[in-house]
Design a protein around this motif. Structure first.
Motif, short mmCIF file in Angstrom:
data_model
loop_
_atom_site.label_atom_id
_atom_site.label_comp_id
_atom_site.label_asym_id
_atom_site.label_seq_id
_atom_site.Cartn_x
_atom_site.Cartn_y
_atom_site.Cartn_z
N ARG A 132 -13.39 -10.45 -11.98
CA ARG A 132 -14.78 -10.42 -12.47
C ARG A 132 -15.12 -9.06 -13.09
NH1 ARG A 132 -18.46 -12.41 -7.82
NH2 ARG A 132 -19.97 -12.44 -9.51
N LYS A 133 -14.08 -8.23 -13.26
CA LYS A 133 -14.22 -6.88 -13.83
C LYS A 133 -15.09 -5.97 -12.97
CE LYS A 133 -12.96 -7.54 -18.55
NZ LYS A 133 -12.96 -6.78 -19.75
N GLN A 134 -14.97 -6.15 -11.65
CA GLN A 134 -15.67 -5.31 -10.70
C GLN A 134 -14.67 -4.38 -10.03
OE1 GLN A 134 -16.99 -8.70 -8.42
NE2 GLN A 134 -19.12 -8.32 -8.99
N VAL A 135 -15.15 -3.23 -9.59
CA VAL A 135 -14.29 -2.29 -8.86
C VAL A 135 -14.75 -2.20 -7.41
CG1 VAL A 135 -13.67 -0.94 -10.91
CG2 VAL A 135 -15.66 -0.27 -9.55
N LEU A 136 -13.78 -1.96 -6.54
CA LEU A 136 -14.05 -1.91 -5.10
C LEU A 136 -14.40 -0.49 -4.67
CD1 LEU A 136 -14.00 -3.66 -2.51
CD2 LEU A 136 -11.66 -2.83 -2.17
N LEU A 137 -15.54 -0.35 -4.01
CA LEU A 137 -15.96 0.94 -3.46
C LEU A 137 -16.23 0.77 -1.97
CD1 LEU A 137 -18.51 2.12 -6.19
CD2 LEU A 137 -16.08 2.69 -5.99
N PHE A 138 -16.17 1.88 -1.26
CA PHE A 138 -16.51 1.83 0.16
C PHE A 138 -17.61 2.84 0.46
CE2 PHE A 138 -13.67 5.39 0.50
CZ PHE A 138 -14.01 6.06 1.66
N LEU A 139 -18.45 2.48 1.41
CA LEU A 139 -19.54 3.35 1.83
C LEU A 139 -19.04 4.24 2.96
CD1 LEU A 139 -22.53 4.06 1.47
CD2 LEU A 139 -23.06 2.26 3.15
N ARG A 140 -19.07 5.54 2.69
CA ARG A 140 -18.58 6.51 3.67
C ARG A 140 -19.43 6.47 4.93
NH1 ARG A 140 -15.16 10.28 2.06
NH2 ARG A 140 -16.07 11.90 3.34
N ASP A 141 -18.84 6.89 6.03
CA ASP A 141 -19.58 6.96 7.29
C ASP A 141 -20.80 7.85 7.14
OD1 ASP A 141 -17.98 5.33 9.04
OD2 ASP A 141 -16.45 6.91 8.98
N ASN A 142 -21.81 7.58 7.95
CA ASN A 142 -23.03 8.38 7.91
C ASN A 142 -23.01 9.40 9.03
OD1 ASN A 142 -25.50 9.32 7.13
ND2 ASN A 142 -26.66 7.66 8.05
N LYS A 143 -22.05 10.34 8.91
CA LYS A 143 -21.89 11.40 9.89
C LYS A 143 -22.19 12.73 9.20
CE LYS A 143 -18.19 8.94 12.27
NZ LYS A 143 -16.75 8.95 12.59
N PRO A 144 -23.11 13.52 9.75
CA PRO A 144 -23.50 14.76 9.07
C PRO A 144 -22.39 15.80 8.96
CG PRO A 144 -24.53 14.61 11.24
CD PRO A 144 -23.84 13.30 10.99
N ASP A 145 -21.31 15.66 9.73
CA ASP A 145 -20.24 16.65 9.71
C ASP A 145 -19.13 16.33 8.70
OD1 ASP A 145 -19.62 14.45 11.34
OD2 ASP A 145 -18.10 15.58 12.43
N ILE A 146 -19.28 15.25 7.91
CA ILE A 146 -18.28 14.93 6.88
C ILE A 146 -18.88 15.18 5.50
CG2 ILE A 146 -17.14 13.21 8.34
CD1 ILE A 146 -18.41 11.05 6.44
N PRO A 147 -18.02 15.44 4.51
CA PRO A 147 -18.53 15.57 3.14
C PRO A 147 -19.07 14.22 2.65
CG PRO A 147 -16.28 16.42 3.31
CD PRO A 147 -16.59 15.71 4.59
N TYR A 148 -20.15 14.26 1.90
CA TYR A 148 -20.74 13.07 1.28
C TYR A 148 -21.03 11.94 2.27
CZ TYR A 148 -19.08 15.45 -2.92
OH TYR A 148 -18.83 16.37 -3.91
N PRO A 149 -21.74 12.21 3.35
CA PRO A 149 -22.04 11.12 4.27
C PRO A 149 -22.90 10.05 3.61
CG PRO A 149 -23.39 13.04 4.78
CD PRO A 149 -22.41 13.45 3.71
N ASP A 150 -22.70 8.79 4.00
CA ASP A 150 -23.50 7.67 3.54
C ASP A 150 -23.52 7.54 2.01
OD1 ASP A 150 -24.94 5.44 4.46
OD2 ASP A 150 -26.85 6.42 4.09
#
Length: 135
Positions: A14-32
């Motif tokens: 369908r010409k879509q790409v798969l992405l994932f939502l990063r964990d929502n932890k304040p100690d990781i880069p780019y949370p949520d």
């Protein structure tokens, strides 16, 4: 020497790409934040080996038949991005990292700020011959 990262763009029929939502932890880069699947290349590991390991560990997929799409030097790393045509059933995948997986259209990606500068990578991908060849 800059660290290395490996990522993969899964694209479906369908010409879509798969992405994932990063964990929502304040100690990781780019949370949520939405991101392209992948991870850090370990010492002594080739980028191809890294993406196979990461996909096995994070989404339980034994990755085969992928190809290198780009190698981009960012300020913080060198990113090796692979691509693969694959109609993965996100409902059947058991994530071991991140909150969720979702297929995104090109328009949705353009309206979403992605982690680690991946908007640039996906913008290039949507203009690529690989993407244009998908039915």
């Amino acid at each position: 020497m800059k660290r290395k990262g490996s990522s993969i763009i899964f694209v479906n029929d369908r010409k879509q790409v798969l992405l994932f939502l990063r964990d929502n932890k304040p100690d990781i880069p780019y949370p949520d934040t939405w991101d392209v699947p992948g991870g850090h290349v370990e010492e002594g590991e080739r980028p191809e080996e890294c993406i196979v390991r990461e996909m096995r560990e994070e989404i339980g997929v034994e990755l085969k038949g992928f190809q290198l799409f780009s190698e981009i030097e960012f300020d913080d790393r060198i990113e090796y991005t692979f691509c693969k045509y694959e109609n993965l059933d996100v409902g059947a995948i058991r994530l071991t990292e991140g909150q969720s997986l979702r297929w995104f259209t090109e328009d949705e990606v353009c309206r979403t700020v992605l982690a680690y500068g991946f908007n640039r990578v996906l913008e290039n991908f949507f203009q690529s011959e690989f993407f244009k060849k998908i039915l």
